[in-house]
Scaffold this motif. Structure first.
Motif, PDB file in Angstrom:
ATOM      1  N   PHE A 239       0.826  -1.223   0.000  1.00 18.21           N
ATOM      2  CA  PHE A 239       0.000   0.000   0.000  1.00 18.21           C
ATOM      3  C   PHE A 239       0.855   1.266   0.000  1.00 18.21           C
ATOM      4  CE2 PHE A 239       0.213   2.154   4.090  1.00 18.21           C
ATOM      5  CZ  PHE A 239       0.828   1.220   4.906  1.00 18.21           C
ATOM      6  N   LYS A 240       2.117   1.131   0.413  1.00 20.57           N
ATOM      7  CA  LYS A 240       2.963   2.317   0.536  1.00 20.57           C
ATOM      8  C   LYS A 240       3.222   2.999  -0.812  1.00 20.57           C
ATOM      9  CE  LYS A 240       4.967   0.969   4.906  1.00 20.57           C
ATOM     10  NZ  LYS A 240       4.488  -0.389   5.212  1.00 20.57           N
ATOM     11  N   ASP A 241       3.015   2.263  -1.915  1.00 16.32           N
ATOM     12  CA  ASP A 241       3.142   2.911  -3.225  1.00 16.32           C
ATOM     13  C   ASP A 241       2.100   4.012  -3.407  1.00 16.32           C
ATOM     14  OD1 ASP A 241       5.251   1.347  -4.257  1.00 16.32           O
ATOM     15  OD2 ASP A 241       3.860  -0.244  -4.835  1.00 16.32           O
TER      16      ASP A 241
ATOM     17  N   THR B 238      -1.589  -2.879  11.600  1.00 16.22           N
ATOM     18  CA  THR B 238      -0.932  -1.639  12.001  1.00 16.22           C
ATOM     19  C   THR B 238       0.469  -1.836  12.541  1.00 16.22           C
ATOM     20  OG1 THR B 238      -3.098  -0.747  12.531  1.00 16.22           O
ATOM     21  CG2 THR B 238      -1.223   0.402  13.462  1.00 16.22           C
ATOM     22  N   GLY B 239       1.374  -0.945  12.121  1.00 14.26           N
ATOM     23  CA  GLY B 239       2.735  -0.928  12.638  1.00 14.26           C
ATOM     24  C   GLY B 239       3.054   0.439  13.204  1.00 14.26           C
ATOM     25  N   ASN B 240       3.299   1.387  12.319  1.00 18.10           N
ATOM     26  CA  ASN B 240       3.660   2.738  12.721  1.00 18.10           C
ATOM     27  C   ASN B 240       2.440   3.641  12.939  1.00 18.10           C
ATOM     28  OD1 ASN B 240       6.063   3.963  13.371  1.00 18.10           O
ATOM     29  ND2 ASN B 240       6.923   3.619  11.350  1.00 18.10           N
ATOM     30  N   PHE B 241       1.241   3.093  12.775  1.00 17.62           N
ATOM     31  CA  PHE B 241      -0.009   3.833  12.973  1.00 17.62           C
ATOM     32  C   PHE B 241      -0.246   4.882  11.899  1.00 17.62           C
ATOM     33  CE2 PHE B 241      -3.255   6.211  15.463  1.00 17.62           C
ATOM     34  CZ  PHE B 241      -3.983   5.153  15.961  1.00 17.62           C
ATOM     35  N   GLY B 242       0.519   4.824  10.787  1.00 12.35           N
ATOM     36  CA  GLY B 242       0.352   5.827   9.746  1.00 12.35           C
ATOM     37  C   GLY B 242      -0.917   5.592   8.943  1.00 12.35           C
ATOM     38  N   ASN B 243      -1.109   4.345   8.536  1.00 10.69           N
ATOM     39  CA  ASN B 243      -2.257   4.024   7.701  1.00 10.69           C
ATOM     40  C   ASN B 243      -3.565   4.290   8.452  1.00 10.69           C
ATOM     41  OD1 ASN B 243      -3.435   3.165   5.356  1.00 10.69           O
ATOM     42  ND2 ASN B 243      -2.889   1.009   5.605  1.00 10.69           N
ATOM     43  N   VAL B 244      -3.658   3.797   9.669  1.00 14.42           N
ATOM     44  CA  VAL B 244      -4.914   3.982  10.404  1.00 14.42           C
ATOM     45  C   VAL B 244      -5.106   5.457  10.778  1.00 14.42           C
ATOM     46  CG1 VAL B 244      -3.966   3.310  12.663  1.00 14.42           C
ATOM     47  CG2 VAL B 244      -6.404   3.048  12.220  1.00 14.42           C
TER      48      VAL B 244
ATOM     49  N   GLY C 260      10.725  -3.067   5.810  1.00  8.43           N
ATOM     50  CA  GLY C 260      10.621  -3.895   4.616  1.00  8.43           C
ATOM     51  C   GLY C 260       9.961  -3.200   3.448  1.00  8.43           C
ATOM     52  N   ASP C 261       8.752  -2.714   3.646  1.00 10.91           N
ATOM     53  CA  ASP C 261       7.990  -2.225   2.503  1.00 10.91           C
ATOM     54  C   ASP C 261       8.202  -0.750   2.181  1.00 10.91           C
ATOM     55  OD1 ASP C 261       6.988  -4.723   2.112  1.00 10.91           O
ATOM     56  OD2 ASP C 261       5.182  -4.367   3.304  1.00 10.91           O
ATOM     57  N   THR C 262       8.417   0.069   3.204  1.00  5.39           N
ATOM     58  CA  THR C 262       8.640   1.491   2.943  1.00  5.39           C
ATOM     59  C   THR C 262       9.851   1.676   2.052  1.00  5.39           C
ATOM     60  OG1 THR C 262       7.872   2.047   5.139  1.00  5.39           O
ATOM     61  CG2 THR C 262       9.065   3.746   3.992  1.00  5.39           C
TER      62      THR C 262
HETATM   63  C1  LIG Z   1       3.909  -0.701   6.427  1.00  5.19           C
HETATM   64  C2  LIG Z   1       2.992  -1.856   6.432  1.00  5.19           C
HETATM   65  C3  LIG Z   1       2.036  -2.018   7.446  1.00  5.19           C
HETATM   66  C4  LIG Z   1       1.929  -1.066   8.612  1.00  5.19           C
HETATM   67  O1  LIG Z   1       1.475   0.201   8.217  1.00  5.19           O
HETATM   68  P1  LIG Z   1       1.620   1.453   9.206  1.00  5.19           P
HETATM   69  O2  LIG Z   1       1.219   2.635   8.428  1.00  5.19           O
HETATM   70  O3  LIG Z   1       3.063   1.488   9.616  1.00  5.19           O
HETATM   71  O4  LIG Z   1       0.732   1.188  10.364  1.00  5.19           O
HETATM   72  C5  LIG Z   1       1.161  -3.085   7.328  1.00  5.19           C
HETATM   73  N1  LIG Z   1       1.238  -3.971   6.312  1.00  5.19           N
HETATM   74  C6  LIG Z   1       2.162  -3.853   5.341  1.00  5.19           C
HETATM   75  C7  LIG Z   1       2.210  -4.865   4.260  1.00  5.19           C
HETATM   76  C8  LIG Z   1       3.060  -2.786   5.361  1.00  5.19           C
HETATM   77  O5  LIG Z   1       3.969  -2.662   4.380  1.00  5.19           O
END
Ligand SMILES: *Cc1c(COP(=O)(O)O)cnc(C)c1O
Length: 474
Positions: free
Chosen positions: A111-113, A254-260, A142-144
């Motif tokens: 989704f980061k794209d 959720t990881g960094n809470f950016g998406n939510v 990893g994905d960023t």
């Molecule tokens: C980055 C990532 C997340 C976490 O997103 P945040 O914005 O950091 O909460 C979840 N799933 C995937 C596949 C990601 O690349």
């Protein structure tokens, strides 16, 4: 539109300066001075727009006078033309009232794209008009990293340095970063965890002389422009499901809470949202906070969903800023206390208020594997481990039915990556190895470029300086 820091002591800046600055000078994160609001009638008028046109409507209030309208429209349409699904972000039905928003149709399959392809183009546009250059430094679980590298490669005004935790990202993820052969791309495998990488990047920014000399900038999710671009798909999904006449629930791994947090921003702009379900893996600091009212930092453990192996969710500070009535001094104090003591509580009233809107659910690796297998057996489809955590968290929330509306409102889970990004985890659970889409089919034949460095700021600064000075004389 102007932006203020969550810690209240950095200069108030317009959009273009916030984009280039990344982290604020006082250690805080930039947020809009006020939330732009759409009326119900205005939201209704957004129905039926293409993804591009919706993106323009949703983001324009955040730009101020920094970027002209025609120019922005062109940047947006260039950005999403590079995605490989005609609707950009397809909404798929999983069950009678359950939906999946597929956010893996960009160049690096995560989704980061969606934000970063836009942010790379915005950087290029603004820097070239100002005649400036920047050095982007970023930490990735990893994905960023791959998304940032794809967004910045071969752009004349940008050098990019990406730190990943050595040995803790999947081979596909690593290769997506290290096989990019552009001279402005620098990959560093750091001895340490993702949190170490993130701390190192923060330390580089905190070293003023270094930051100013090399014009450091960031594109990880502390950058406001990324959050802004992610708001769009919350509107997109909700409008497709009947907003503003119907409330929707979002379930977000959720990881960094950016998406939510982007979803929260959409709600502040007027989008009716019932609840946000926060899905975590064993690194469940947010879920534990929502359950107990205490935020308690533990050590990061590696899991099958490495992009969520995070203990310090940077963007949570943006949420706190609102829950502390936008009082930067209080946020600064409480964040410093958290850093010192590794635990903090934000008071019962705030915790209860947050609990009305956010609900946490965790899945350990065994449960994640079970869920991958069950979903495959029931639907014949493969999902990535992060996405599965979101889907399952949504189901768990509905089963616990903490509110009557949650039973009847549509639940949209965000599919944050393509299963082929995590082939080992998917194959281990289902016996099926997901295939890479055509544009990445030869990934394992491409040559890798990276260096390995210790978690030592002096050494890292020396390396960056060497690369930059070298490239200037080359
Ligand atoms: C980055 C990532 C997340 C976490 O997103 P945040 O914005 O950091 O909460 C979840 N799933 C995937 C596949 C990601 O690349």
């Amino acid at each position: 539109m102007k932006y203020v820091s969550t810690r209240g002591q950095a200069p108030v800046l317009p959009f273009d300066e916030v984009l280039l600055a990344g982290l604020a000078r006082d250690g805080g994160l930039y947020v809009p001075e006020t939330w732009p609001k759409f009326s119900k009638a205005e939201i209704k008028s957004l129905r039926g727009l293409s993804y591009d046109d919706l993106a323009i409507q949703v983001m324009t209030p955040y730009l101020g006078t920094a970027i002209g309208g025609d120019n922005f429209a062109k940047i947006v349409s260039d950005t999403y033309a590079a995605f490989d699904h005609p609707s950009v972000a397809p909404l798929k039905q999983l069950g009678p009232n359950d939906w999946l928003l597929e956010l893996f149709h960009g160049p690096t399959l995560a989704f980061k794209d969606y934000p970063l392809q836009l942010v790379g183009r915005l950087f290029d546009d603004i820097l070239s008009r100002k005649g400036r250059k920047v050095t982007i430094v970023g930490a990735t679980s990893g994905d960023t990293g791959s998304a940032a590298i794809e967004a910045c490669r071969d752009r004349a005004a940008i050098e990019i340095f990406i730190f990943h935790p050595k040995g803790r990202v999947s081979e596909v993820q690593r290769r997506q970063m290290t096989t990019v052969q552009s001279a402005n791309v620098h990959n560093i495998a750091l001895e340490g965890t993702f949190d170490d990488c993130q701390d190192l990047v923060k330390a580089l920014f905190a070293h003023e002389a270094f930051r100013d000399r090399y014009n450091l900038s960031a594109v990880n999710s502390i950058n406001w422009a990324r959050i802004m671009a992610q708001i769009v798909y919350y509107f997109w999904a909700a409008l497709n499901l009947g907003a503003p006449d119907r409330k929707v629930t979002f379930s977000v791994p959720t990881g960094n809470f950016g998406n939510v947090f982007a979803g929260y921003a959409a709600r502040r702009m007027g989008l009716p949202v019932e609840k946000f379900i926060v899905g975590s893996n064993a690194n469940d600091i947010l879920t534990r906070y929502l359950e107990t009212g205490e935020m308690n930092m533990t050590d990061v453990v590696p899991t099958l969903s490495p992009s969520m192996d995070i203990q310090i969710s940077s963007n949570f500070e943006r949420l706190l800023f609102d829950y502390y009535q936008r009082d930067g001094a209080s946020v600064k104090k409480i964040m410093e206390q958290f850093r010192r003591n590794r635990r903090v509580s934000f008071g019962k009233a705030r915790w209860r208020n947050m609990g009305n809107l956010f609900e946490g659910h965790r899945l350990g690796d065994n449960e994640t594997q079970d869920a991958l297998a069950t979903l495959y057996n029931h639907t014949g489809e493969l999902f990535d481990p992060h996405t599965v955590i979101g889907i399952k968290a949504g189901q768990a929330a509905r089963a616990s039915a903490s509110s009557a509306a949650l039973v009847t409102s549509p639940v949209v889970s965000l599919a944050t990556a393509h299963p082929a990004k995590f082939p080992d985890a998917v194959e281990g659970a289902t016996g099926q190895r997901p295939r890479l889409p055509a544009r990445l089919a030869d990934l394992f034949d491409r040559e890798e470029r990276m260096v390995s460095l210790n978690n030592n700021i002096d050494q890292v600064e020396q390396y960056i300086a060497g690369q930059l000075e070298g490239s200037e004389t080359a």
